[in-house]
Design a protein around this motif. Structure first.
Motif, PDB file in Angstrom:
ATOM      1  N   PRO A  79       4.850 -10.905 -12.399  1.00 39.68           N
ATOM      2  CA  PRO A  79       4.658  -9.473 -12.672  1.00 39.68           C
ATOM      3  C   PRO A  79       5.628  -8.612 -11.868  1.00 39.68           C
ATOM      4  N   GLU A  80       6.164  -7.607 -12.484  1.00 34.94           N
ATOM      5  CA  GLU A  80       7.098  -6.691 -11.831  1.00 34.94           C
ATOM      6  C   GLU A  80       6.355  -5.875 -10.759  1.00 34.94           C
ATOM      7  N   GLN A  81       6.938  -5.758  -9.594  1.00 31.94           N
ATOM      8  CA  GLN A  81       6.298  -4.918  -8.574  1.00 31.94           C
ATOM      9  C   GLN A  81       6.724  -3.475  -8.811  1.00 31.94           C
ATOM     10  N   CYS A  82       5.935  -2.776  -9.605  1.00 36.71           N
ATOM     11  CA  CYS A  82       6.323  -1.423 -10.015  1.00 36.71           C
ATOM     12  C   CYS A  82       6.011  -0.423  -8.925  1.00 36.71           C
ATOM     13  N   ASP A  83       6.830   0.612  -8.908  1.00 33.96           N
ATOM     14  CA  ASP A  83       6.529   1.744  -8.059  1.00 33.96           C
ATOM     15  C   ASP A  83       5.310   2.444  -8.664  1.00 33.96           C
ATOM     16  N   SER A  84       4.464   2.974  -7.824  1.00 33.32           N
ATOM     17  CA  SER A  84       3.277   3.665  -8.310  1.00 33.32           C
ATOM     18  C   SER A  84       3.629   4.715  -9.366  1.00 33.32           C
ATOM     19  N   PRO A 123       0.822  -1.217   0.000  1.00 33.51           N
ATOM     20  CA  PRO A 123       0.000   0.000   0.000  1.00 33.51           C
ATOM     21  C   PRO A 123       0.857   1.270   0.000  1.00 33.51           C
ATOM     22  N   TRP A 124       0.268   2.350  -0.411  1.00 37.02           N
ATOM     23  CA  TRP A 124       0.974   3.633  -0.465  1.00 37.02           C
ATOM     24  C   TRP A 124       1.127   4.233   0.927  1.00 37.02           C
ATOM     25  N   TRP A 138       2.538  16.964  -3.899  1.00 35.23           N
ATOM     26  CA  TRP A 138       2.330  17.964  -4.947  1.00 35.23           C
ATOM     27  C   TRP A 138       3.353  19.076  -4.822  1.00 35.23           C
ATOM     28  N   GLU A 139       4.321  19.031  -5.725  1.00 37.55           N
ATOM     29  CA  GLU A 139       5.288  20.129  -5.788  1.00 37.55           C
ATOM     30  C   GLU A 139       5.167  20.701  -7.177  1.00 37.55           C
ATOM     31  N   PRO A 140       4.289  21.669  -7.348  1.00 36.53           N
ATOM     32  CA  PRO A 140       3.925  22.134  -8.681  1.00 36.53           C
ATOM     33  C   PRO A 140       5.148  22.408  -9.557  1.00 36.53           C
ATOM     34  N   PRO A 141       5.151  22.001 -10.820  1.00 35.24           N
ATOM     35  CA  PRO A 141       4.065  21.300 -11.490  1.00 35.24           C
ATOM     36  C   PRO A 141       4.198  19.779 -11.430  1.00 35.24           C
ATOM     37  N   ASN A 142       4.903  19.268 -10.426  1.00 36.31           N
ATOM     38  CA  ASN A 142       5.102  17.819 -10.384  1.00 36.31           C
ATOM     39  C   ASN A 142       4.286  17.167  -9.284  1.00 36.31           C
ATOM     40  N   ALA A 143       3.514  16.166  -9.687  1.00 41.02           N
ATOM     41  CA  ALA A 143       2.690  15.462  -8.718  1.00 41.02           C
ATOM     42  C   ALA A 143       3.136  14.012  -8.637  1.00 41.02           C
ATOM     43  N   LYS A 144       3.035  13.455  -7.439  1.00 46.28           N
ATOM     44  CA  LYS A 144       3.217  12.010  -7.273  1.00 46.28           C
ATOM     45  C   LYS A 144       1.984  11.490  -6.564  1.00 46.28           C
ATOM     46  N   TRP A 145       1.452  10.394  -7.070  1.00 43.65           N
ATOM     47  CA  TRP A 145       0.255   9.806  -6.460  1.00 43.65           C
ATOM     48  C   TRP A 145       0.562   8.437  -5.883  1.00 43.65           C
ATOM     49  N   PHE A 146      -0.033   8.174  -4.767  1.00 44.51           N
ATOM     50  CA  PHE A 146       0.107   6.880  -4.085  1.00 44.51           C
ATOM     51  C   PHE A 146       1.586   6.565  -3.855  1.00 44.51           C
ATOM     52  N   VAL A 147       2.224   7.541  -3.259  1.00 42.55           N
ATOM     53  CA  VAL A 147       3.667   7.502  -3.051  1.00 42.55           C
ATOM     54  C   VAL A 147       4.040   6.316  -2.154  1.00 42.55           C
ATOM     55  N   GLY A 148       5.013   5.557  -2.636  1.00 36.29           N
ATOM     56  CA  GLY A 148       5.471   4.403  -1.869  1.00 36.29           C
ATOM     57  C   GLY A 148       4.711   3.124  -2.189  1.00 36.29           C
TER      58      GLY A 148
END
Ligand code: WTA
Length: 654
Positions: free
Chosen positions: A256-261, A63-64, A70-80
């Motif tokens: 399946p590869e365990q990808c980072d979000s 889980p994240w 949110w560091e405009p203009p860059n967003a990360k979702w479900f970090v971790g």
């Protein structure tokens, strides 16, 4: 007609009034997942809470830790968070007992067909993922996909996702040069193509074009060829491999590869109607949550629905609503290889009847073509399995909406007019089919978890009336950048206002919070200081019983600054005449007001469109101003422009 309310201070005028509206049919509402707007209301207050809950519907290896950074203009979702898109589209459903449910119902243009259950899809994706690995593809590598609309296109995308490779799908109708440029920009290692594909009974020689492209793409190490027909081609030993041989030799399971979000899922090039193509970057977790959630909410997807999104996998609509959204939701999807008028103009309706399609999602350009061809084609078919219709890609003119509603929806299906972009990844504005009143031509309120507003160029919010469409808070499926060009990303989308996304579309907002799209900002007409969206003039024209489609452009005018020239395609059975021309001009005056009276109407059998069906008004402006034509490489049919130029001059002389 309404008084002119517009002032030059306003970004865009709000002229066309549409009074018709429809409530969701009771039978639809009774079974809909969402019957009130309660969740949506709450979600606008706290988008992170909404998306955090929505994400729980998917499978995460881990889980994240945080929903949004949110560091405009860059967003990360479900970090971790750790997730795999392919696992969510295949394995999850197998484990939930849906092994034998049809995932893809495919029909080829010549009439051949193939049904792939979730188990079939899972098996083939695993094998092909192993095959890609055997060709040296690793996590983060780019794989270019240049295929017709065949199941192997979906398998290829999911196989990349399974091993964490980044796919870049290039629409099969693009030329060798376009393919070459996109491969080079992404630095793709492997190209997946086919011997050919069918379009209007002709064979599109994809491998032949791919060979041309690959001559100038140093990064390509291997080419995989899917056998669609038995089309002649050259196989280069060592470089080229048959898809069917590779999967025969491959092991049946691929972990399946365990990808980072935030790992990149794909790059998709979009040129829009102007400019050099940009590689729009989408990542994994947020994109999947966004497309999965909107598929369920906007299309009210139920277990036994048969969902048909007619878009090609080469466009974002194919990515989000033929592949990732519906497959993550465990849907049965129809996929069709060819043209809507092959062998006859009822092919789509025949497919709906044959497979019992219940949700149908297409584009206004197609709907206007159907209108032009006449009612008899859908009328020949039993379309009673349909329960929901959708539209995407351009503003849908109210008259086209009404036609869709009456002739395809038999006045009993809600229509969702969904506004979004390659960049947004997911539907952003749409009514909820079991909740909201529908207003022909108006897309509706923003979807759950999404904040949309109108601004003027000074950065002030426009509460009602016309303005520029802005997205004021990050959303999970948002683009994370332009491949290799962070400055352009900042400049294009985030420089107009602070920390607010600029969509480059004009829209108006009514008091009830509905957004009506008015067209691209680049295309806006400026008549005597009034900025008018192309959509309003075009819709007034399409409202006339003789007109199927129209494009309005502003050309230089000594007094007014610009004058409107409207290019018009008539419905079958109608003919161009000076009376019709006068009648059409008067019709626009009636609907909108004297300000919008077209200076000229040019009749034409076709309008220039991009390969995804959007009208290219820029070229029409050039014709109107007698300019040398700009870049025409993104046109679906370049000969249309030459014909139009001739017609323009001939009709002027007449
Ligand atoms: C236009 C397609 C009005 C708009 C998913 C947008 C629409 C551009 C609608 C993105 C709609 C898309 N009403 N206009 N329902 N849907 N558009 O990147 O101008 O191919 O900015 O993505 O299409 O096109 P794209």
């Amino acid at each position: 007609m309404k008084d002119e309310r517009s002032s030059t201070q306003e970004e865009l005028s709000d002229l066309l009034v549409e009074e018709r509206h429809f409530e969701p049919p009771e039978e639809f509402k009774a079974l809909a997942y969402l019957r009130t707007g309660e969740i949506r209301e709450k979600s606008w207050e706290d988008p992170e809470d909404f998306w955090g809950n929505a994400a729980k519907g998917l499978h995460w290896f881990k889980p994240w830790d945080r929903v949004l950074e949110w560091e405009p203009p860059n967003a990360k979702w479900f970090v971790g968070g750790k997730i795999n898109a392919c696992y969510n589209c295949c394995d999850r459903h197998i484990k939930a007992g849906q092994r034998n449910k049809a995932a893809l119902i495919w029909e080829g243009e010549p009439g051949d067909s193939r049904v792939m259950t979730y188990w079939d899809l899972y098996r083939e994706v695993n094998q092909f993922a192993n095959a890609l690995k055997s060709l040296g593809v690793k996590k983060g590598d780019r794989v270019a996909i240049y295929l017709p609309m065949i199941p192997e296109a979906v398998v290829s995308m999911l196989a990349c996702a399974r091993i964490g490779a980044i796919h870049s799908v290039v629409f099969g109708g693009f030329s060798a040069e376009s393919l070459r440029d996109r491969i080079n920009d992404a630095g793709a290692k492997v190209l997946i193509t086919a011997d050919g594909g069918y379009r209007r009974g002709q064979i599109i020689p994809l491998k032949h074009d791919a060979d041309y492209a690959v001559k100038e793409t140093p990064s390509i190490e291997h080419v995989v060829i899917v056998r669609r027909g038995d089309f002649p081609l050259r196989v280069k030993a060592g470089r080229d491999h048959w898809y069917h041989r590779l999967i025969q030799e491959a092991a049946s399971y691929c972990e399946p590869e365990q990808c980072d979000s935030e790992d990149i899922l794909y790059i998709l090039y979009t040129s829009g109607t102007t400019g050099k193509p940009k590689g729009i970057v989408h990542t994994t977790g947020g994109y999947l949550v966004g497309t999965y959630t909107t598929t369920k909410h906007i299309f009210d997807l139920h277990h036994d629905d048969v969902f048909w999104c007619t878009a090609d996998v080469g466009w974002v609509t194919g990515h989000s609503y033929l592949v990732y959204g519906p497959l993550a939701a465990g849907a049965t999807c129809v996929m069709y290889e060819g043209a809507p008028d092959w062998p006859d103009r009822d092919r789509f309706w025949a497919i709906i009847e044959k497979y019992g399609v219940s949700i149908f999602y297409t584009a206004p350009t197609a709907i206007r073509a159907f209108m032009k061809w006449g009612d008899k084609w859908p009328d020949q078919h039993d379309l009673s399995t349909l329960r929901l219709l959708g539209s995407v890609g351009e503003p849908i003119n109210p008259e086209a909406w009404m036609w869709y509603h009456e002739h395809i929806g038999r006045a009993s299906c809600p229509i969702v007019d969904t506004w979004w972009q390659t960049e947004t990844g997911m539907i952003m504005i749409s009514t909820l089919p079991g909740v909201d009143r529908m207003k022909p031509g108006s897309a509706g309120p923003p979807v759950s978890g999404v904040r949309v507003a109108l601004y003027n160029s000074q950065g002030q919010e426009v509460k009602t009336g016309g303005g520029l469409l802005a997205i004021t808070y990050p959303w999970p499926a948002m683009l994370r950048g332009i491949w290799g060009d962070p400055e352009r990303y900042q400049e294009q989308y985030w420089s107009k206002w602070e920390n607010i996304y600029f969509a480059a579309d004009g829209a108006k907002r009514s008091e009830d919070g509905y957004f009506t799209l008015l067209g691209r900002v680049d295309d806006v007409l400026n008549i005597a200081g009034h900025r008018i969206g192309t959509m309003e003039v075009e819709s007034a024209l399409v409202d006339h019983p003789a007109v199927a489609e129209s494009a309005a452009v502003g050309i230089k005018h000594e007094i007014k600054g610009q004058a409107i020239v409207a290019f018009v395609t008539l419905k079958e059975g109608h003919k161009f005449s000076t009376e019709v021309e006068a009648d059409l001009k008067e019709h626009v005056v009636q609907k909108i007001g004297p300000i919008a009276r077209p200076e000229r109407i040019v009749f034409s059998a076709d309008l220039p469109k991009t390969r995804s069906g959007k009208i290219m008004r820029r070229l029409l402006r050039d014709i109107g101003e007698g300019k040398i034509l700009g870049d025409t490489t993104t046109l679906a049919d370049a000969t249309i422009v030459e014909r139009l130029k001739q017609q323009y001059e001939e009709q002027e002389d007449a």
